[in-house]
Design an enzyme around this catalytic site. Structure first.
Site: not given
Ligand SMILES: Nc1nc2c(ncn2[C@@H]2O[C@H](COP(=O)(O)OP(=O)(O)OP(=O)(O)O)[C@@H](O)[C@H]2O)c(=O)[nH]1
Ligand SMILES: [Mg+2]
Lengths: 334, 185
Positions: B70
């Site tokens: 974020q």
């Molecule tokens: N369709 C799809 N959705 C994904 C994939 N990887 C993650 N997501 C979705 O993307 C969203 C964000 O995933 P997170 O793992 O929380 O992302 P993050 O990078 O850790 O985000 P922050 O913690 O805010 O930095 C979630 O709703 C996941 O389900 C993917 O390969 N395909």
């Protein structure tokens, strides 16, 4: 010299811990682990001293002027402790932040109780006054935002996600029942109503004014940036809200919704209906109400007290169930 | 012998690697780490702060730091740079609008002195989504070819949703770090 032996014991324990590190959790981030542990030791030092001060209050009960001063000192120490947590909150595991904040609020409560107990009620409000802190004092220092130059020529102009863009005063309907849909983008709308029936994997919302957005289950995540005077009704696994103002969100979310740089945003439970929505919700694993619509995390307000940027939408002001089953494009006025 | 080289030594013996995962919020960092570790990915909240996972991968122990993306917390990424062997930059390949942001943040990161020795793996995530850009397209947008010649880097398409591509990416990362750190004695 009890203090000295205590100190020595602690020191020995620390040396012992350090010598064991290579076996147990070895390189586990030298620098950050270090700063966490130095924070924790500073924190517990301060806490111990506040506990000690609180404990001493009783002995001053016959000396009101000094007692008053005494309580002011304690209050100041607690504020300092809170500030310490705020300053370190980004370095620390969120578990440590939460437990530290809990400790701080417990200390405040103890101070409150002992103040009530030792100072008669009538004088209480007066004496308590100086202990009140401006909430801004302890807010987390905002990281400096560098002006971000835009880089020309990096966009792939040829590609655009499917979506609704650049409309004023329209009803926009998309139906995705039975077909596989990837990402969907809704952007630059003014005074529009968007209805998405069926399920999408990812939803991006950008720059909306005075609009209403009703969507079926999103199996991945929703990202909303820049919305003003809008109403959103959406179900999703994750929802991130950035730079929103004066908008209402009726949500069902599997994880905690988060807001950043937003204010005047209100939350209520999901209230959408169309023929077959139950099946879509089940398919997306969103059939059960998680109650997370009100567990909002404000990334600009990592404190134990409620963020001033969002609130629960009072029941009396909520819209009822919104049914978008039979409405086709342009059928209805907005 | 300085403290740093002692630490390096211990690390070598233990076959430890420190991996830093960063990227914009919503790119899928946390989902990727949990998926690799065989954990449940059905309920994940946006990361407030960071998570650490210690994973045994082949004959190595990976300490993976997954830091929240974020905007508010990006300026704190630098608190995690020290001692990084591998840098994983995660991209949401379906978020076309924020690719500029993504490029800007990556460029800033690569200017970091303390990360200059780290192997760079770029994961073009969410390839399962219909409109996602391919790894080749992402490489073009991020202008990866213009990167400093001394940097070891690779871009791999993946999906944390299906698991596709994750092992390919991490295999390359771990091999590259191993060849730099452990076989140079
Ligand atoms: N369709 C799809 N959705 C994904 C994939 N990887 C993650 N997501 C979705 O993307 C969203 C964000 O995933 P997170 O793992 O929380 O992302 P993050 O990078 O850790 O985000 P922050 O913690 O805010 O930095 C979630 O709703 C996941 O389900 C993917 O390969 N395909
Ligand atoms: Mg995360």
């Amino acid at each position: 010299m009890e203090d000295e032996t205590e100190k020595q014991k602690k020191h020995l324990a620390m040396v012992e811990r350090l010598s064991k590190r290579p076996q147990s959790r070895p390189t586990n981030a030298e620098s950050s682990a270090e700063s966490t542990s130095s924070f924790l030791s500073r924190f517990s030092e301060l806490k111990t001293s506040i506990d000690f001060q609180l404990h001493q209050s009783q002995s001053l009960s016959s000396d009101p002027p000094n007692l008053k001063l005494h309580f002011q000192n304690i209050s100041q120490s607690i504020s300092d402790l809170e500030k310490l947590v705020a300053q370190n909150s980004y370095l620390l595991p969120s578990y440590d932040v939460r437990t530290s904040l809990k400790t701080v609020s417990d200390l405040k409560l103890s101070l409150q109780n002992i103040t009530n107990q030792l100072i008669p009620k009538t004088k209480f409000s007066f004496k308590n006054k100086p202990t009140k802190k401006d909430p801004k004092d302890t807010a987390i220092p905002q990281p400096k935002q560098l002006p971000q130059p835009s880089i020309p020529g990096t966009r792939l102009a040829a590609r655009e996600s499917p979506g609704f863009r650049n409309k004023v005063g329209e009803v926009l309907v998309a139906e995705f029942r039975g077909s596989e849909v990837g990402e969907f983008a809704v952007s630059d709308l003014d005074s529009c109503e968007v209805r998405i029936i069926g399920s999408v994997r990812a939803l991006f919302v950008h720059r909306l004014k005075n609009s209403r957005v009703y969507v079926g289950p999103v199996t991945g995540s929703v990202l909303i940036e820049e919305a003003e005077d809008c109403v959103f009704v959406m179900a999703s696994h994750q929802i991130r809200i950035h730079s929103a103002r004066k908008s209402d969100f009726y949500l069902r979310v599997r994880s905690k919704p988060i807001i950043e740089d937003s204010n005047g945003v209100r939350f209520a439970p999901y209230c959408l209906s169309y023929r077959g929505i139950e099946e879509d919700l089940r398919g997306a694993g969103l059939d059960a109400e998680s109650g997370n619509w009100e567990n909002v995390d404000d990334f600009r307000w990592l404190r134990a007290v409620q963020s001033p940027n969002w609130s629960v939408l009072p029941e009396s002001e909520r819209v009822g169930i919104i049914d978008i089953s039979n409405l086709k494009n342009g059928d209805e006025e907005i | 012998m300085g403290l740093l080289s002692i630490i390096r030594k211990i690390k070598r013996k233990e076959k430890e690697m420190r991996i830093l995962m960063v990227g914009l919020d919503n790119s899928g960092k946390t989902t990727i780490v949990l998926k690799i570790n065989g954990e449940d990915t059905s309920v994940i909240s946006p990361t407030l702060g960071f998570n650490i996972k210690t994973i045994t991968y082949q004959k190595y122990t990976l300490n993976i730091w997954d830091v929240g993306g974020q905007k508010t917390i990006r300026s704190y990424w630098r608190n995690y740079f020290e001692q990084t062997d591998g840098l994983v930059w995660v991209v949401d390949s379906s978020d076309l609008r924020r690719l500029d942001d993504c490029k800007l943040e990556l460029d800033n990161l690569l200017k970091e002195e303390r990360l200059s020795g780290a192997t760079l793996l770029i994961l073009a995530n969410k390839q399962d989504i219909k409109g996602a850009l391919t790894p080749e397209e992402i490489a073009k947008v991020l202008n990866l070819e213009a990167m400093d010649k001394s940097r070891h880097w690779q871009i791999v398409g993946c999906s944390a949703y299906t698991g596709e591509g994750l092992l390919e990416g991490f295999d390359w990362l771990v091999q590259d770090i191993a060849s730099r750190i452990y076989m140079l004695d």
